[in-house]
Write a protein that holds these residues in place. Structure first.
Motif, short mmCIF file in Angstrom:
data_model
loop_
_atom_site.label_atom_id
_atom_site.label_comp_id
_atom_site.label_asym_id
_atom_site.label_seq_id
_atom_site.Cartn_x
_atom_site.Cartn_y
_atom_site.Cartn_z
N PRO A 39 0.79 -1.49 -0.04
CA PRO A 39 -0.11 0.07 0.03
C PRO A 39 0.82 1.16 -0.11
CG PRO A 39 -0.83 -1.57 1.59
CD PRO A 39 0.29 -2.18 0.98
N GLN A 40 1.88 1.36 0.81
CA GLN A 40 2.87 2.58 0.73
C GLN A 40 3.60 2.67 -0.62
OE1 GLN A 40 2.97 -0.32 2.78
NE2 GLN A 40 5.18 -0.68 3.54
N TYR A 97 -6.89 5.84 3.69
CA TYR A 97 -6.11 6.79 3.09
C TYR A 97 -5.80 6.01 1.74
CZ TYR A 97 -5.12 9.51 7.31
OH TYR A 97 -5.24 10.13 8.46
N ALA A 98 -5.63 4.80 1.99
CA ALA A 98 -5.21 3.92 0.81
C ALA A 98 -6.63 3.79 -0.19
CB ALA A 98 -4.96 2.63 1.01
N LEU A 101 -6.81 6.85 -2.35
CA LEU A 101 -5.91 6.78 -3.51
C LEU A 101 -6.59 5.86 -4.62
CD1 LEU A 101 -2.52 6.84 -1.86
CD2 LEU A 101 -3.40 8.56 -3.06
N LEU A 102 -6.98 4.72 -4.20
CA LEU A 102 -7.57 3.91 -5.20
C LEU A 102 -8.86 4.47 -5.77
CD1 LEU A 102 -7.13 0.60 -3.19
CD2 LEU A 102 -5.74 1.13 -5.23
N GLU A 103 -9.72 5.17 -4.86
CA GLU A 103 -10.70 5.80 -5.55
C GLU A 103 -10.42 6.79 -6.81
OE1 GLU A 103 -15.45 6.88 -4.08
OE2 GLU A 103 -13.71 7.42 -2.74
N GLN A 104 -9.46 7.52 -6.44
CA GLN A 104 -9.01 8.41 -7.48
C GLN A 104 -8.42 7.80 -8.85
OE1 GLN A 104 -9.12 11.49 -8.13
NE2 GLN A 104 -7.82 11.73 -9.80
N ALA A 105 -7.74 6.60 -8.35
CA ALA A 105 -7.42 5.76 -9.39
C ALA A 105 -8.61 5.25 -10.41
CB ALA A 105 -6.83 4.40 -9.10
#
Length: 320
Positions: A39-40, A97-98, A101-105
């Motif tokens: 994830p990082q 938070y991950a 980020l995945l939703e933005q992807a």
């Protein structure tokens, strides 16, 4: 297909039982390519898509050095056919938070399974509230008075933290109420943290059943995780014995009721925990037990999962 697995370190995998490994093995058998990252390793910068530092890997078929790295590179998540979020719990701030980020992807075209918003919307302990018709007496609170009242009514109860995994932090308090106050203070941190309290179900002696739902449909076998000795927890991580068995009529009723609802929300893989006739948890972050079921019954759960994944991608539905 090019598949990216966001998971725990590959070096930590116990390949003889790891579900993510079983997924990778079946995907490679079908000719799909595999990449992995932590994830990082996922990042975003203005003006660029969400990317990750990934390792393209190949499974060797060996027990020890079970994979080899073909290359390391930075790649946009939208460049993969599918991104599989397989990071083990707990669902902490970094996991939260991950998912953003995945939703933005996803907005950039990535296909993410399970869907990030669905992961956020279905915390594994609290998701059962929506399906109260299938659960036993349950209380969620941070108030010690509520817990004492619940204990007075049900006499034999289980207390557990909302962010626990693998049976960590689970306590049983019997009719004598021994240590109820101390356990409550430990779990609710003096009233600062909510916890879950459930009536003790004696059917745990027959196992805490993991019922898997893939693509909205139940896998025909579950894994009953049976407590050993004087242990109250059936979790495999707590020493429980896993026994695969066909779904009961009640197991199937539950799975067929929940499956289509959860699948429609973007949850391709779900693990429902059932004790006796009651749902106790709904696991969505990284459901397991594929290999134990296959080894004992011959039911190839990984093949069922990759079938469902391929069908989702062919249908063109992003993460759902």
């Amino acid at each position: 297909m090019q598949l990216l697995f966001i998971a725990d370190p590959l070096e930590s995998f116990k390949t003889y039982k790891d579900t993510t490994f079983a997924m990778m093995r079946e995907a490679q058998r079908r000719g799909h390519t595999i990449s992995a990252c932590l994830p990082q390793d996922v990042m975003w910068e203005r003006g660029a898509p969400v990317r990750a530092h990934v390792r393209d890997i190949e499974l060797t078929g060996q027990a020890q050095e079970w994979y080899r790295v073909r290359q390391e590179r930075a790649e946009a998540l939208a460049g993969f056919s599918a991104v599989l979020m397989r990071k083990d719990p707990p669902f902490d701030s970094e996991y939260f938070y991950a998912t953003h980020l995945l939703e933005q992807a996803e907005r950039e075209g990535a296909r993410v399974f399970n869907r990030p918003r669905a992961l956020r919307d279905h915390p594994e302990k609290l998701a059962i509230m929506e399906f109260a018709q299938f659960i036993g007496p349950t209380l969620v609170t941070r108030d010690a008075r509520d817990i004492r009242r619940f204990h007075a009514e049900h006499r034999d109860i289980i207390l557990k933290p909302l962010d626990g995994m693998g049976g960590m932090g689970i306590f049983r308090v019997g009719a004598d109420g021994l240590n109820l106050g101390s356990i409550t203070e430990t779990l609710n941190r003096g009233g600062a943290q909510s916890l879950m309290v459930q009536k003790f179900l004696p059917e745990i002696a027959q196992g805490d059943k993991r019922v898997l739902i893939i693509g909205g449909k139940p896998v025909p076998f579950c894994l009953a995780r049976i407590p050993q000795g004087d242990e109250v927890r059936g979790n495999l991580a707590a020493g429980g014995k896993g026994v695969a068995q066909p779904l009961s009529a009640r197991d199937r009723e539950i799975a067929e009721a929940l499956g289509p609802i959860l699948h429609a929300r973007g949850l391709l893989l779900v693990g429902v925990d059932v004790i006796g006739d009651y749902v106790t948890e709904i696991n969505v972050t990284s459901p397991t037990c594929f290999q134990e079921i296959q080894q004992q019954t011959g039911c190839d759960v990984a093949a069922l999962f990759i079938d469902a994944l391929e069908a989702e991608l062919d249908a063109g539905r992003p993460g759902t």
